[in-house]
Design a protein around this motif. Structure first.
Motif, PDB file in Angstrom:
ATOM      1  N   ARG A   1      49.975   2.254  -7.229  1.00  0.00           N
ATOM      2  CA  ARG A   1      48.962   2.251  -8.289  1.00  0.00           C
ATOM      3  C   ARG A   1      48.751   0.844  -8.835  1.00  0.00           C
ATOM      4  N   LYS A   2      49.834   0.118  -9.013  1.00  0.00           N
ATOM      5  CA  LYS A   2      49.720  -1.263  -9.497  1.00  0.00           C
ATOM      6  C   LYS A   2      48.994  -2.138  -8.498  1.00  0.00           C
ATOM      7  N   ALA A   3      49.238  -1.915  -7.208  1.00  0.00           N
ATOM      8  CA  ALA A   3      48.555  -2.693  -6.171  1.00  0.00           C
ATOM      9  C   ALA A   3      47.055  -2.404  -6.166  1.00  0.00           C
ATOM     10  N   LEU A   4      46.691  -1.118  -6.328  1.00  0.00           N
ATOM     11  CA  LEU A   4      45.282  -0.753  -6.376  1.00  0.00           C
ATOM     12  C   LEU A   4      44.590  -1.367  -7.592  1.00  0.00           C
ATOM     13  N   LEU A   5      45.264  -1.359  -8.735  1.00  0.00           N
ATOM     14  CA  LEU A   5      44.700  -1.964  -9.939  1.00  0.00           C
ATOM     15  C   LEU A   5      44.518  -3.468  -9.766  1.00  0.00           C
ATOM     16  N   SER A   6      45.478  -4.098  -9.080  1.00  0.00           N
ATOM     17  CA  SER A   6      45.373  -5.543  -8.837  1.00  0.00           C
ATOM     18  C   SER A   6      44.183  -5.856  -7.935  1.00  0.00           C
ATOM     19  N   LEU A   7      43.998  -5.034  -6.893  1.00  0.00           N
ATOM     20  CA  LEU A   7      42.845  -5.221  -6.010  1.00  0.00           C
ATOM     21  C   LEU A   7      41.530  -4.986  -6.757  1.00  0.00           C
ATOM     22  N   ASN A   8      41.555  -4.005  -7.659  1.00  0.00           N
ATOM     23  CA  ASN A   8      40.359  -3.719  -8.448  1.00  0.00           C
ATOM     24  C   ASN A   8      39.979  -4.897  -9.343  1.00  0.00           C
ATOM     25  N   ASN A   9      41.003  -5.608  -9.838  1.00  0.00           N
ATOM     26  CA  ASN A   9      40.745  -6.700 -10.780  1.00  0.00           C
ATOM     27  C   ASN A   9      40.420  -8.033 -10.109  1.00  0.00           C
ATOM     28  N   VAL A  10      40.502  -8.085  -8.783  1.00  0.00           N
ATOM     29  CA  VAL A  10      40.281  -9.352  -8.081  1.00  0.00           C
ATOM     30  C   VAL A  10      38.884  -9.907  -8.368  1.00  0.00           C
ATOM     31  N   LEU A  11      37.853  -9.031  -8.292  1.00  0.00           N
ATOM     32  CA  LEU A  11      36.488  -9.501  -8.503  1.00  0.00           C
ATOM     33  C   LEU A  11      36.219  -9.883  -9.958  1.00  0.00           C
ATOM     34  N   ILE A  12      37.040  -9.391 -10.879  1.00  0.00           N
ATOM     35  CA  ILE A  12      36.852  -9.741 -12.292  1.00  0.00           C
ATOM     36  C   ILE A  12      37.420 -11.115 -12.592  1.00  0.00           C
ATOM     37  N   VAL A  13      38.600 -11.407 -12.023  1.00  0.00           N
ATOM     38  CA  VAL A  13      39.265 -12.675 -12.339  1.00  0.00           C
ATOM     39  C   VAL A  13      38.840 -13.804 -11.395  1.00  0.00           C
ATOM     40  N   SER A  14      38.192 -13.461 -10.287  1.00  0.00           N
ATOM     41  CA  SER A  14      37.779 -14.504  -9.346  1.00  0.00           C
ATOM     42  C   SER A  14      36.583 -15.280  -9.901  1.00  0.00           C
TER      43      SER A  14
ATOM     44  N   VAL B   1      33.947   6.138 -11.285  1.00  0.00           N
ATOM     45  CA  VAL B   1      34.578   7.437 -11.556  1.00  0.00           C
ATOM     46  C   VAL B   1      35.445   7.858 -10.371  1.00  0.00           C
ATOM     47  N   VAL B   2      34.895   7.711  -9.167  1.00  0.00           N
ATOM     48  CA  VAL B   2      35.661   8.067  -7.963  1.00  0.00           C
ATOM     49  C   VAL B   2      36.910   7.190  -7.844  1.00  0.00           C
ATOM     50  N   GLY B   3      36.750   5.879  -8.086  1.00  0.00           N
ATOM     51  CA  GLY B   3      37.889   4.966  -7.992  1.00  0.00           C
ATOM     52  C   GLY B   3      38.947   5.252  -9.031  1.00  0.00           C
ATOM     53  N   ALA B   4      38.533   5.530 -10.262  1.00  0.00           N
ATOM     54  CA  ALA B   4      39.504   5.835 -11.321  1.00  0.00           C
ATOM     55  C   ALA B   4      40.264   7.123 -11.026  1.00  0.00           C
ATOM     56  N   LEU B   5      39.545   8.139 -10.520  1.00  0.00           N
ATOM     57  CA  LEU B   5      40.210   9.392 -10.145  1.00  0.00           C
ATOM     58  C   LEU B   5      41.213   9.169  -9.020  1.00  0.00           C
ATOM     59  N   ALA B   6      40.830   8.336  -8.041  1.00  0.00           N
ATOM     60  CA  ALA B   6      41.738   8.054  -6.923  1.00  0.00           C
ATOM     61  C   ALA B   6      42.986   7.325  -7.410  1.00  0.00           C
ATOM     62  N   ILE B   7      42.827   6.386  -8.329  1.00  0.00           N
ATOM     63  CA  ILE B   7      43.980   5.633  -8.839  1.00  0.00           C
ATOM     64  C   ILE B   7      44.919   6.547  -9.624  1.00  0.00           C
ATOM     65  N   THR B   8      44.366   7.450 -10.432  1.00  0.00           N
ATOM     66  CA  THR B   8      45.223   8.350 -11.227  1.00  0.00           C
ATOM     67  C   THR B   8      45.980   9.346 -10.357  1.00  0.00           C
ATOM     68  N   HIS B   9      45.463   9.636  -9.151  1.00  0.00           N
ATOM     69  CA  HIS B   9      46.151  10.580  -8.270  1.00  0.00           C
ATOM     70  C   HIS B   9      47.245   9.919  -7.440  1.00  0.00           C
ATOM     71  N   VAL B  10      47.349   8.589  -7.517  1.00  0.00           N
ATOM     72  CA  VAL B  10      48.431   7.896  -6.817  1.00  0.00           C
ATOM     73  C   VAL B  10      49.707   8.025  -7.649  1.00  0.00           C
ATOM     74  N   ARG B  11      50.720   8.594  -7.080  1.00  0.00           N
ATOM     75  CA  ARG B  11      51.941   8.891  -7.830  1.00  0.00           C
ATOM     76  C   ARG B  11      52.894   7.699  -7.899  1.00  0.00           C
ATOM     77  N   ARG B  12      52.971   6.939  -6.819  1.00  0.00           N
ATOM     78  CA  ARG B  12      53.921   5.831  -6.792  1.00  0.00           C
ATOM     79  C   ARG B  12      53.417   4.671  -7.640  1.00  0.00           C
ATOM     80  N   HIS B  13      54.299   4.173  -8.496  1.00  0.00           N
ATOM     81  CA  HIS B  13      53.918   3.122  -9.438  1.00  0.00           C
ATOM     82  C   HIS B  13      53.479   1.844  -8.725  1.00  0.00           C
ATOM     83  N   ARG B  14      54.173   1.480  -7.649  1.00  0.00           N
ATOM     84  CA  ARG B  14      53.842   0.238  -6.946  1.00  0.00           C
ATOM     85  C   ARG B  14      52.463   0.316  -6.302  1.00  0.00           C
TER      86      ARG B  14
END
Length: 267
Positions: free
Chosen positions: A95-108, A80-93
């Motif tokens: 936010r995309k970088a944070l989402l990519s870092l979030n997905n690292v443990l899923i795809v690894s 919940v904290v991470g999702a709220l932090a990502i939604t408050h990031v205004r710059r698209h790049r």
């Protein structure tokens, strides 16, 4: 009638048959009194009784449930904290970088993650056992929780928050009375998915368990290496049914959340 037998539908049926046939085969022979998986002799509950009479196995079941519930609860809060932090990031790049870092443990690969945690815990002096398993399960469950919660946050209209602030609500009130109730289906979905992943995980857990501590997945693997025993079939059947219950609960929570959103939109 023709649409029912389209190639796409036939392919889907074939895929499900390949996936579920071994599971149903395992479940079928968990009731075999013959003790083998080659010839079914007669129906029996013997192997299920053996599972419930095994004190060590019941302790392992308790360990697994405690780890799964704790890791799911903590990872959902962090999600919940991470999702709220990502939604408050205004710059698209960003936010995309944070989402990519979030997905690292899923795809690894799980083997890489497990080996990495093993090296980390050894370096910082954390003893392998309950703590190491719990921390590793939290780590790979947080990205799953974030992915479940984030779409609900993106569905929420910013005007809801603005209206609450205009009416004098504090930040805490906005969070607890506006945001959290709206994303509740996503929170429950993230919790159930994290719980399911924790219960089913083997590869990561295998690396970070120590002597004298094990989870169900590791225990089933070690027993299967010792030879065929239909108690493994019975135990696997119980785990499969419990997972089905969790997935069904996740489905109904999502369905209820969708109905609630539709009802609020129609007001």
């Amino acid at each position: 009638m023709r649409n029912k037998w389209r190639p796409a539908n036939l392919y889907l049926v074939a895929v499900f048959a390949v996936l579920y046939a071994p599971i149903f085969y395992l479940m079928f022979y968990s009731f075999n009194s013959g003790g083998t998986m080659h010839g079914f002799e007669s129906f029996t509950w013997e192997w299920y009784a053996e599972v419930f009479q095994d004190t060590r196995l019941l302790i392992i079941v308790l360990n697994t449930l405690v780890i799964a519930l704790l890791s799911a609860a903590i990872s959902t809060i962090l999600g919940v904290v991470g999702a709220l932090a990502i939604t408050h990031v205004r710059r698209h790049r960003r936010r995309k970088a944070l989402l990519s870092l979030n997905n690292v443990l899923i795809v690894s690969p799980d083997v890489i993650i497990g080996a990495s945690f093993l090296i980390l815990f050894t370096m910082i002096g954390i003893r392998l056992g309950f703590t190491s398993v719990l921390l590793s399960h939290i780590a790979f469950s947080v990205p799953i929780a974030v992915l479940m919660i984030l779409p609900k946050l993106e569905e929420m209209s910013p005007t809801l928050v603005d209206a609450a602030r205009d009416l004098g609500a504090s930040r805490l009130d906005v969070l607890t009375k506006v945001i959290l109730p709206f994303i509740r289906p996503g929170i429950f979905a993230g919790f159930f998915m994290a719980l399911t992943y924790s219960l089913d995980d083997f590869a990561v857990t295998f690396f970070v368990t120590g002597n004298g501590y094990a989870t169900l997945a590791v225990e089933i693997y070690s027993r299967a290496r010792q030879g065929i025993s239909l108690s493994i079939n019975a135990l696997s059947t119980l785990i499969f049914l419990f997972t089905i219950i969790l997935v069904t609960g996740y489905y109904f929570i999502n369905r209820r959340g969708a109905k609630q959103v539709g009802w609020e939109a129609g007001k």
